[in-house]
Design an enzyme around this catalytic site. Structure first.
Site, short mmCIF file in Angstrom:
data_model
loop_
_atom_site.label_atom_id
_atom_site.label_comp_id
_atom_site.label_asym_id
_atom_site.label_seq_id
_atom_site.Cartn_x
_atom_site.Cartn_y
_atom_site.Cartn_z
N GLU A 52 32.71 11.28 53.94
CA GLU A 52 33.12 12.45 53.16
C GLU A 52 34.47 12.25 52.48
O GLU A 52 34.89 13.07 51.69
CB GLU A 52 33.18 13.69 54.07
CG GLU A 52 31.83 14.22 54.50
CD GLU A 52 30.96 14.62 53.33
OE1 GLU A 52 31.42 15.41 52.49
OE2 GLU A 52 29.82 14.13 53.25
N ASP A 64 37.32 -7.33 23.49
CA ASP A 64 36.43 -6.50 24.30
C ASP A 64 36.50 -5.04 23.88
O ASP A 64 37.50 -4.58 23.33
CB ASP A 64 36.82 -6.59 25.79
CG ASP A 64 36.31 -7.86 26.44
OD1 ASP A 64 35.42 -8.50 25.88
OD2 ASP A 64 36.82 -8.20 27.53
N ARG A 116 40.26 -10.15 34.37
CA ARG A 116 39.97 -10.65 33.03
C ARG A 116 41.23 -10.72 32.17
O ARG A 116 41.29 -11.49 31.22
CB ARG A 116 38.95 -9.74 32.34
CG ARG A 116 37.55 -9.82 32.92
CD ARG A 116 36.62 -8.83 32.24
NE ARG A 116 36.60 -9.03 30.80
CZ ARG A 116 35.90 -9.96 30.17
NH1 ARG A 116 35.16 -10.80 30.88
NH2 ARG A 116 35.92 -10.07 28.86
N PRO A 164 36.81 9.62 44.22
CA PRO A 164 36.33 10.45 43.10
C PRO A 164 37.39 11.46 42.64
O PRO A 164 37.31 11.96 41.52
CB PRO A 164 35.11 11.18 43.68
CG PRO A 164 34.70 10.39 44.87
CD PRO A 164 35.95 9.77 45.42
#
Length: 257
Positions: A116, A169, A154, A89
């Site tokens: 964590e 896309d 892709r 994150p």
């Protein structure tokens, strides 16, 4: 193209790789993806991959040693990765441009954190790039790793059958995709836009481009500011903005001005 994914849940990752375009790319040999169990690179009988955090606090922190050993084993058997990515994150935002960048590499290693987080020394020791798939938290790096592999794959020639569909896309040209429709032409009283039934290919292209601009302006206006637009696009955008102003209530229109 090679991917190596290091995780404590290899079965979860293998299941996600088995279907769709990635699964087909692996079957055809265009993609070479291996999943590695982090616990196989521990040295104690309990196969420990985490420990309590220095300084106290809740939860557990993933140990640095098993990850370093796992990457060393990958290098010894499969060659040195062009990049080692830690899904986190705290990482840089993974966007379409990142997918394009990674697709031009030959070998990507993905490390899946849990608990964590991962011992901070891992990034320095491996020269890893931390990447985040969005401003939200999931239980570990496995789902983000699968998203990265799918997005990058892709763009690898031979993975997606119709490469034109990839070029169109969302985000590929800096804009959201235009709306799509298929049969029937009318369902429950709602019709497909007439232009798409006209057979006029130029009119269809113009409608789709305008629709993509309109949708992006409405839903992700920040993308419009950085998208690669030509003079025609800018004229269309200006027309869309004028039309939006005309349809706003007087108070809202004054606020936007």
């Amino acid at each position: 193209m090679k991917f190596d994914i290091v995780t404590i849940f290899p079965s979860m990752v293998r299941a996600g790789l088995a279907e769709g375009v990635v699964g087909r790319g692996m079957t055809s040999g265009v993609l070479d993806v291996e999943v590695h169990d982090l616990r196989e690179h521990t040295t104690d009988r309990h196969r420990t991959v985490d420990d309590v955090p220095y300084g106290g606090g809740p939860g557990m922190v993933m140990k640095v040693e098993p990850f370093v050993r796992a990457v060393a084993a990958i290098e010894a058997r499969r060659g040195r990765p062009d990049v080692v990515v830690l899904l986190s994150p705290q990482g840089e935002r993974f966007v379409q441009a990142t997918a394009v960048e990674l697709s031009r590499m030959r070998h990507v290693a993905l490390l899946c954190g849990r608990y964590e987080g991962v011992d901070e020394r891992l990034v320095a020791l491996l020269g890893a790039r931390e990447m985040s798939v969005g401003d939200f938290v999931v239980s570990g790096g496995e789902l983000p790793a699968l998203m990265v592999v799918d997005s990058v794959s892709r763009l690898v020639p031979g993975v997606v059958g119709d490469e034109q569909s990839v070029a169109e896309d969302s985000f590929s040209a800096g804009l959201l995709d235009y709306p799509h429709y298929t049969r029937p032409a009318v369902f429950d009283g709602v019709s497909v836009p007439e232009v798409l039934l006209s057979g006029n290919h130029r009119a269809v292209r113009e409608w789709r481009r305008r629709a993509a601009l309109e949708r992006t302006l409405a839903r992700r206006p920040e993308l419009v500011e950085v998208a690669a637009l030509d003079d025609t696009d800018r004229r269309v955008l200006e027309a869309i903005r004028r039309e939006r102003q005309d349809t706003l209530p007087v108070e809202r229109a004054d606020e936007e001005r």
